[in-house]
Design a protein around this motif. Structure first.
Motif, PDB file in Angstrom:
ATOM      1  N   SER A  20      57.030  23.751  -8.824  1.00  0.00           N
ATOM      2  CA  SER A  20      58.121  22.912  -8.968  1.00  0.00           C
ATOM      3  C   SER A  20      58.755  22.757  -7.665  1.00  0.00           C
ATOM      4  CB  SER A  20      58.863  23.462 -10.238  1.00  0.00           C
ATOM      5  OG  SER A  20      58.351  23.369 -11.291  1.00  0.00           O
ATOM      6  N   PHE A  21      59.150  21.436  -7.218  1.00  0.00           N
ATOM      7  CA  PHE A  21      59.713  21.224  -6.109  1.00  0.00           C
ATOM      8  C   PHE A  21      61.239  20.994  -6.288  1.00  0.00           C
ATOM      9  CE2 PHE A  21      55.430  20.137  -4.793  1.00  0.00           C
ATOM     10  CZ  PHE A  21      55.395  20.565  -3.469  1.00  0.00           C
ATOM     11  N   THR A  22      62.199  21.521  -5.706  1.00  0.00           N
ATOM     12  CA  THR A  22      63.434  21.321  -5.691  1.00  0.00           C
ATOM     13  C   THR A  22      64.233  21.061  -4.318  1.00  0.00           C
ATOM     14  OG1 THR A  22      64.138  23.928  -5.191  1.00  0.00           O
ATOM     15  CG2 THR A  22      63.736  23.025  -7.474  1.00  0.00           C
ATOM     16  N   PHE A  23      65.285  20.451  -4.425  1.00  0.00           N
ATOM     17  CA  PHE A  23      66.174  20.028  -3.192  1.00  0.00           C
ATOM     18  C   PHE A  23      67.787  20.353  -3.538  1.00  0.00           C
ATOM     19  CE2 PHE A  23      62.336  17.297  -3.432  1.00  0.00           C
ATOM     20  CZ  PHE A  23      62.022  17.234  -2.025  1.00  0.00           C
ATOM     21  N   ASP A  24      68.180  21.008  -2.597  1.00  0.00           N
ATOM     22  CA  ASP A  24      69.581  21.436  -2.655  1.00  0.00           C
ATOM     23  C   ASP A  24      70.928  20.628  -2.066  1.00  0.00           C
ATOM     24  OD1 ASP A  24      69.318  25.375  -2.734  1.00  0.00           O
ATOM     25  OD2 ASP A  24      68.485  23.635  -3.818  1.00  0.00           O
ATOM     26  N   ASP A  25      71.933  20.484  -2.742  1.00  0.00           N
ATOM     27  CA  ASP A  25      73.023  20.031  -2.315  1.00  0.00           C
ATOM     28  C   ASP A  25      73.436  18.665  -2.731  1.00  0.00           C
ATOM     29  OD1 ASP A  25      73.479  22.387  -0.807  1.00  0.00           O
ATOM     30  OD2 ASP A  25      72.863  21.789   0.954  1.00  0.00           O
ATOM     31  N   GLY A  26      72.428  17.570  -2.664  1.00  0.00           N
ATOM     32  CA  GLY A  26      72.709  16.345  -2.985  1.00  0.00           C
ATOM     33  C   GLY A  26      72.858  15.318  -1.924  1.00  0.00           C
ATOM     34  N   TYR A  48      69.537  19.790  -6.933  1.00  0.00           N
ATOM     35  CA  TYR A  48      70.741  20.356  -7.424  1.00  0.00           C
ATOM     36  C   TYR A  48      71.777  19.628  -6.669  1.00  0.00           C
ATOM     37  CZ  TYR A  48      67.583  23.673  -9.303  1.00  0.00           C
ATOM     38  OH  TYR A  48      66.541  24.217 -10.041  1.00  0.00           O
ATOM     39  N   VAL A  49      72.855  19.263  -7.387  1.00  0.00           N
ATOM     40  CA  VAL A  49      73.841  18.360  -6.732  1.00  0.00           C
ATOM     41  C   VAL A  49      75.122  19.075  -6.725  1.00  0.00           C
ATOM     42  CG1 VAL A  49      75.188  16.106  -6.722  1.00  0.00           C
ATOM     43  CG2 VAL A  49      72.724  16.177  -7.255  1.00  0.00           C
ATOM     44  N   ALA A  50      75.917  19.400  -5.729  1.00  0.00           N
ATOM     45  CA  ALA A  50      77.461  20.053  -5.813  1.00  0.00           C
ATOM     46  C   ALA A  50      78.196  18.794  -5.943  1.00  0.00           C
ATOM     47  CB  ALA A  50      77.569  20.565  -4.339  1.00  0.00           C
ATOM     48  N   THR A  51      79.277  19.074  -6.725  1.00  0.00           N
ATOM     49  CA  THR A  51      80.286  17.925  -6.749  1.00  0.00           C
ATOM     50  C   THR A  51      80.940  17.327  -5.676  1.00  0.00           C
ATOM     51  OG1 THR A  51      80.959  18.942  -9.033  1.00  0.00           O
ATOM     52  CG2 THR A  51      82.402  17.255  -7.979  1.00  0.00           C
ATOM     53  N   GLY A  52      81.187  18.299  -4.781  1.00  0.00           N
ATOM     54  CA  GLY A  52      82.043  17.919  -3.484  1.00  0.00           C
ATOM     55  C   GLY A  52      80.969  17.138  -2.572  1.00  0.00           C
ATOM     56  N   MET A  53      79.700  17.140  -2.677  1.00  0.00           N
ATOM     57  CA  MET A  53      78.807  16.386  -1.943  1.00  0.00           C
ATOM     58  C   MET A  53      79.059  14.782  -2.202  1.00  0.00           C
ATOM     59  SD  MET A  53      76.468  16.160   0.494  1.00  0.00           S
ATOM     60  CE  MET A  53      75.635  17.440   0.981  1.00  0.00           C
ATOM     61  N   GLY A 125      84.372  13.484   6.118  1.00  0.00           N
ATOM     62  CA  GLY A 125      83.781  12.446   6.564  1.00  0.00           C
ATOM     63  C   GLY A 125      82.164  12.529   6.759  1.00  0.00           C
ATOM     64  N   LEU A 126      82.224  13.628   7.196  1.00  0.00           N
ATOM     65  CA  LEU A 126      80.489  13.975   7.552  1.00  0.00           C
ATOM     66  C   LEU A 126      79.848  14.232   6.249  1.00  0.00           C
ATOM     67  CD1 LEU A 126      80.965  17.035  10.283  1.00  0.00           C
ATOM     68  CD2 LEU A 126      80.019  14.375  10.634  1.00  0.00           C
ATOM     69  N   VAL A 127      80.536  14.890   5.322  1.00  0.00           N
ATOM     70  CA  VAL A 127      80.037  15.065   3.960  1.00  0.00           C
ATOM     71  C   VAL A 127      79.711  13.617   3.266  1.00  0.00           C
ATOM     72  CG1 VAL A 127      80.335  15.854   1.577  1.00  0.00           C
ATOM     73  CG2 VAL A 127      80.824  17.283   3.529  1.00  0.00           C
ATOM     74  N   ARG A 128      80.701  12.599   3.439  1.00  0.00           N
ATOM     75  CA  ARG A 128      80.430  11.595   2.681  1.00  0.00           C
ATOM     76  C   ARG A 128      79.372  10.717   3.368  1.00  0.00           C
ATOM     77  NH1 ARG A 128      86.294  12.133   1.911  1.00  0.00           N
ATOM     78  NH2 ARG A 128      86.611  11.335   3.969  1.00  0.00           N
ATOM     79  N   THR A 129      79.091  10.860   4.721  1.00  0.00           N
ATOM     80  CA  THR A 129      78.002  10.167   5.661  1.00  0.00           C
ATOM     81  C   THR A 129      76.791  10.643   5.013  1.00  0.00           C
ATOM     82  OG1 THR A 129      79.304   9.663   7.491  1.00  0.00           O
ATOM     83  CG2 THR A 129      76.988   9.589   7.728  1.00  0.00           C
ATOM     84  N   GLU A 130      76.465  11.911   4.632  1.00  0.00           N
ATOM     85  CA  GLU A 130      75.421  12.563   4.537  1.00  0.00           C
ATOM     86  C   GLU A 130      74.860  12.535   2.811  1.00  0.00           C
ATOM     87  OE1 GLU A 130      73.245  13.445   6.612  1.00  0.00           O
ATOM     88  OE2 GLU A 130      74.264  13.513   8.609  1.00  0.00           O
ATOM     89  N   GLY A 131      75.864  12.718   2.084  1.00  0.00           N
ATOM     90  CA  GLY A 131      75.813  12.710   0.776  1.00  0.00           C
ATOM     91  C   GLY A 131      75.496  11.539   0.002  1.00  0.00           C
TER      92      GLY A 131
END
Length: 278
Positions: A20-26, A48-53, A125-131
């Motif tokens: 089973s493959f998983t990816f973290d953060d969002g 797995y998505v963090a709200t803050g992402m 801003g970095l988070v919004r760019t990447e998320g």
């Protein structure tokens, strides 16, 4: 197979191996880059998505650290350790070394956050760019190969937080995601995921909040007995540093066996940071 199918396989064991493959953060590249690869192979996966992402409130210090290193030729830590990073290889080496140090000593994080802020870097801003955005999260959730899981509200070390804060990180994140995608969110990944970031208390909280499984970054394969440990499932990280040979060792359990024989904690095998973003 999907995580739901994996749990079903644990309940009804039968011959044959599965993954089973998983990816973290969002991160947005889960949609733009990972999804086409998974589609090509018909491979289900969980993000797995963090709200803050989504909101920009994620404590994504690693993004700030990377931006700080890109902007400097020398990085000095509060303990006096200095890293020369005036070219690409040395910048990568500095990032890897500092990230490993943080995962060994989380008390370094406040100083790292102060350095990021002092440099005037816009972490939200970095988070919004990447998320992922909400629209792109919903688009990912609608894909038949994708499962959306939870990863906390702000990606804090849950084991170091008061119990009510840790519970709220899980519960609010789950509620946010279910409202956003209009479907149940049944699976959780502990931020950081190592033995210093999640334990029996966090397992109990994950079950109480209503998740069906929770995954760590502790190394190892899943066996039928994990049906009784669904809130402490191990994972093997895949990173840019892996080769076909290291992946074979991870899948075979070779690394786990060697480190266990040496008496080293299994959760310390390899980089916890890499395990947090497989």
């Amino acid at each position: 197979m999907s995580l739901d199918e994996a749990v079903s396989r644990l309940r009804d064991p039968r011959p044959g191996r599965f993954a089973s493959f998983t990816f973290d953060d969002g991160f947005d590249d889960n949609l733009s880059r990972a999804l086409p690869v998974m589609e090509r192979h018909g491979a289900p996966f969980t993000v797995y998505v963090a709200t803050g992402m989504i909101t920009g409130d994620l404590d994504a210090w690693w993004l700030g650290l990377a931006a700080l290193i890109r902007s400097r030729d020398v990085i000095a830590l509060p303990d006096g350790t200095t890293f020369a990073c005036n070219d690409a290889p040395s910048k990568v080496a500095a990032f890897d070394a500092i990230e490993r140090a943080i995962h060994r000593r989380y008390e370094l994080l406040p100083a790292i956050r102060d350095m990021i802020a002092a440099a005037g870097l816009d972490l939200p801003g970095l988070v919004r760019t990447e998320g992922l955005t909400l629209e792109r999260l919903r688009r990912l959730a609608e894909h038949p190969l994708a499962t959306i899981g939870a990863h906390g509200t702000t990606h804090i070390n849950l084991a170091r937080a008061p119990e009510d804060v840790a519970r709220e990180e899980m519960a609010a994140n789950r509620a946010f995601l279910e409202a956003a995608i209009g479907r149940p969110v049944r699976h959780f990944a502990y931020p950081f995921g190592n033995a210093r970031a999640c334990g029996s208390r966090e397992e109990r909280l994950a079950e109480a909040v209503g998740f069906e499984t929770a995954v760590t970054t502790r190394h190892g394969a899943v066996f039928p007995d994990h049906l009784h440990h669904l809130y402490a499932l191990p994972r093997e990280s895949l990173s840019v540093h892996d080769t076909p040979h290291t992946v074979a060792c991870k899948l075979s359990g070779f690394y786990r066996a060697v480190y266990s024989r040496l008496g080293a904690p299994v959760s310390h095998m390899g980089s916890d940071a890499a395990g947090d973003r497989p």
